[in-house]
Design a protein around this motif. Structure first.
Motif, mmCIF file in Angstrom:
data_model
loop_
_atom_site.group_PDB
_atom_site.id
_atom_site.type_symbol
_atom_site.label_atom_id
_atom_site.label_comp_id
_atom_site.label_asym_id
_atom_site.label_seq_id
_atom_site.Cartn_x
_atom_site.Cartn_y
_atom_site.Cartn_z
ATOM 1 N N ILE A 244 0.817 -1.208 0.000
ATOM 2 C CA ILE A 244 0.000 0.000 0.000
ATOM 3 C C ILE A 244 0.854 1.264 0.000
ATOM 4 N N ASN A 245 1.993 1.222 0.682
ATOM 5 C CA ASN A 245 2.992 2.308 0.677
ATOM 6 C C ASN A 245 2.507 3.601 1.330
ATOM 7 N N PHE A 246 1.846 3.496 2.495
ATOM 8 C CA PHE A 246 1.489 4.666 3.287
ATOM 9 C C PHE A 246 2.660 5.044 4.190
ATOM 10 N N GLU A 247 2.721 6.323 4.586
ATOM 11 C CA GLU A 247 3.597 6.715 5.681
ATOM 12 C C GLU A 247 3.047 6.121 6.979
ATOM 13 N N VAL A 248 3.909 5.952 7.987
ATOM 14 C CA VAL A 248 3.473 5.343 9.247
ATOM 15 C C VAL A 248 2.329 6.124 9.876
ATOM 16 N N SER A 249 2.450 7.461 9.888
ATOM 17 C CA SER A 249 1.389 8.283 10.488
ATOM 18 C C SER A 249 0.089 8.152 9.709
ATOM 19 N N ILE A 250 0.192 8.090 8.372
ATOM 20 C CA ILE A 250 -1.007 7.925 7.534
ATOM 21 C C ILE A 250 -1.620 6.555 7.760
ATOM 22 N N ALA A 251 -0.769 5.533 7.874
ATOM 23 C CA ALA A 251 -1.259 4.171 8.123
ATOM 24 C C ALA A 251 -1.989 4.112 9.461
ATOM 25 N N ILE A 253 -3.482 6.650 11.014
ATOM 26 C CA ILE A 253 -4.755 7.357 10.864
ATOM 27 C C ILE A 253 -5.743 6.516 10.076
ATOM 28 N N PHE A 254 -5.253 5.848 9.055
ATOM 29 C CA PHE A 254 -6.099 4.956 8.254
ATOM 30 C C PHE A 254 -6.736 3.888 9.137
ATOM 31 N N ILE A 255 -5.924 3.260 9.990
ATOM 32 C CA ILE A 255 -6.432 2.210 10.873
ATOM 33 C C ILE A 255 -7.456 2.778 11.848
ATOM 34 N N ILE A 256 -7.150 3.932 12.419
ATOM 35 C CA ILE A 256 -8.054 4.493 13.419
ATOM 36 C C ILE A 256 -9.363 4.942 12.790
ATOM 37 N N VAL A 257 -9.297 5.482 11.565
ATOM 38 C CA VAL A 257 -10.530 5.865 10.873
ATOM 39 C C VAL A 257 -11.380 4.623 10.608
ATOM 40 N N CYS A 258 -10.731 3.551 10.177
ATOM 41 C CA CYS A 258 -11.444 2.290 9.944
ATOM 42 C C CYS A 258 -12.064 1.779 11.247
ATOM 43 N N ASN A 259 -11.272 1.821 12.317
ATOM 44 C CA ASN A 259 -11.775 1.368 13.617
ATOM 45 C C ASN A 259 -12.895 2.265 14.132
ATOM 46 N N PHE A 260 -12.741 3.581 13.892
ATOM 47 C CA PHE A 260 -13.788 4.516 14.313
ATOM 48 C C PHE A 260 -15.094 4.209 13.579
ATOM 49 N N LEU A 261 -14.983 3.986 12.279
ATOM 50 C CA LEU A 261 -16.167 3.622 11.508
ATOM 51 C C LEU A 261 -16.760 2.312 12.026
ATOM 52 N N GLY A 262 -15.866 1.380 12.374
ATOM 53 C CA GLY A 262 -16.325 0.111 12.937
ATOM 54 C C GLY A 262 -17.071 0.317 14.241
ATOM 55 N N SER A 263 -16.541 1.204 15.100
ATOM 56 C CA SER A 263 -17.189 1.491 16.387
ATOM 57 C C SER A 263 -18.536 2.183 16.184
#
Length: 393
Positions: A244-251, A253-263
């Motif tokens: 996917i080649n995201f920066e660590v900070s972007i990755a 944020i990506f995970i947390i946005v996904c988790n937030f949507l999941g919550s």
């Protein structure tokens, strides 16, 4: 009235313990892949370390279950938190490859022991559907806070000096781990130690003679193989140049946005989950991700890969009361700890296999992890539907 107040206080206390430990596991579970990569471990090495750690966790979980009728769950959790603390301290100071592998193995094992033991301990206080939902929500939110907090700080530098390093993530996780153990010391549980000869064997028989339990446990194996394939190397997948080649900070944020949507979706579904049938719940939770796995594999498109990962994160939080709670709540309180150990034994074996397969599949071709996940997800859906059908008979 006093008893009711004490019960509410005890419930809050055990949820605080969960919040702190989940916060710690969210940080370390998410960033230890990159911590290992920073120490020049290859992707294949990392997948093997996690695979061995998870399978060893399964063995430890099974050994603990052999003594489940003679030990107090609270004591087991406290000991696992203490061992994890020591292992994390060693990891902070060591550069020895062998010691690092042992330290990672111990932290994973202790996280599994905590996860195995927590629900049976909670069941002594409150075994209701509402408490199960609350427990799941607290667990998810705490992990999210840990991931996003450290993820943002990892991406910030002052005069080219990073505000937080992977070592810093380890320290924060260590502190939260310690606080969780301290709060647990004040928790009071009315645990009963069985003194009956053959009580353990009787519990084993009670659990395994039940056809529903047997089929459900087989489904757990495939659920966690699928989980391991997709999630166990997630940060390496998201940040890898060949993936996917995201920066660590972007990755992060990506995970947390996904988790937030999941919550968010989890909270929404919790409001009317009683109106959702088991079969529909399973197709919503697992069927949607199966569809995205197939599309990702067939199209080999980066956007399809990302969408599939997003859907996997979101659906992993949905309708746990259907896919898991339905089967856990059938088990008697006195058998909960043993059943939890058996379930996590199977789950850890499955995730260990999944972690190993992830390393093998991703090296051959990135799209192949979605094929592997699609196959195992199909099997788990079929098994869960069969397991539920046996309840109705």
């Amino acid at each position: 009235m006093t008893e009711k107040i004490n019960k509410i206080g005890n419930e809050r206390l055990i949820l605080i313990v969960l919040f702190l430990m989940s916060f710690s596991m969210g940080i370390w579970g998410n960033y230890r892949q990159l911590w290992l990569k920073d120490r020049l471990f290859s992707l294949t090495d990392i997948s093997r370390i996690f695979s061995v750690a998870l399978i060893c966790s399964a063995v430890i979980s099974f050994i603990i279950s052999l003594f489940s009728s003679k030990i107090k769950i609270k004591n087991v959790i406290i000991e696992s938190i203490f061992i994890r603390l020591l292992a994390m301290i060693v990891l902070f100071f060591t550069k020895d490859i062998f010691v690092i592998k042992i330290g990672i193995l111990l932290t994973v094992m202790c996280e599994v022991i905590f996860s195995v033991s927590y629900y049976p301990l909670l069941a002594y206080v409150n075994k209701s559907d509402e408490m199960f939902k609350k427990k799941s929500l607290v667990d998810y939110i705490a992990r999210d806070i840990g991931i996003i907090g450290c993820g943002i700080l990892l991406g910030i530098s002052i005069h080219n000096i990073p505000l937080l390093t992977y070592q810093g993530c380890l320290i924060i996780a260590l502190i939260a781990n310690t606080l969780s153990g301290l709060f647990l010391l004040f928790f009071k549980a009315n645990e009963k130690i069985s003194q009956e000869h053959g009580a353990l064997l009787k519990s084993f028989k009670n659990i395994l003679k039940d056809k529903t339990n047997r089929i459900y446990l087989i489904s757990v194996l495939f659920i966690d193989i699928s989980y391991g394939i997709i999630f166990d190397l997630m940060m390496l997948i998201l940040t890898g140049e060949s993936y996917i080649n995201f920066e660590v900070s972007i990755a992060s944020i990506f995970i947390i946005v996904c988790n937030f949507l999941g919550s968010v979706f989890c909270s929404m579904f919790n409001k009317f989950s009683k109106k959702i049938s088991f079969n529909l719940g399973i197709f919503i939770k697992f069927g949607t991700r199966l569809l995205t796995f197939i599309i990702a594999y067939l199209t080999e498109d980066i956007n399809a890969f990302i969408i599939s990962i997003v859907v996997s994160y979101i659906t992993s939080r949905l309708l746990e009361d259907k896919s898991t709670g339905t089967f856990l709540q059938r088990v008697k309180n006195e058998d909960q700890f043993l059943f939890g150990n058996i379930r996590y034994f199977v789950a850890c074996i499955g995730e260990g296999i999944g972690a190993f397969l992830a390393g093998v599949l991703i090296v051959s071709a990135f799209k192949n992890i979605f094929l592997g996940a699609a196959i195992t997800t199909t099997i788990q859906i079929i098994l869960l539907l069969i397991a539920y059908k046996t309840i109705k008979k």
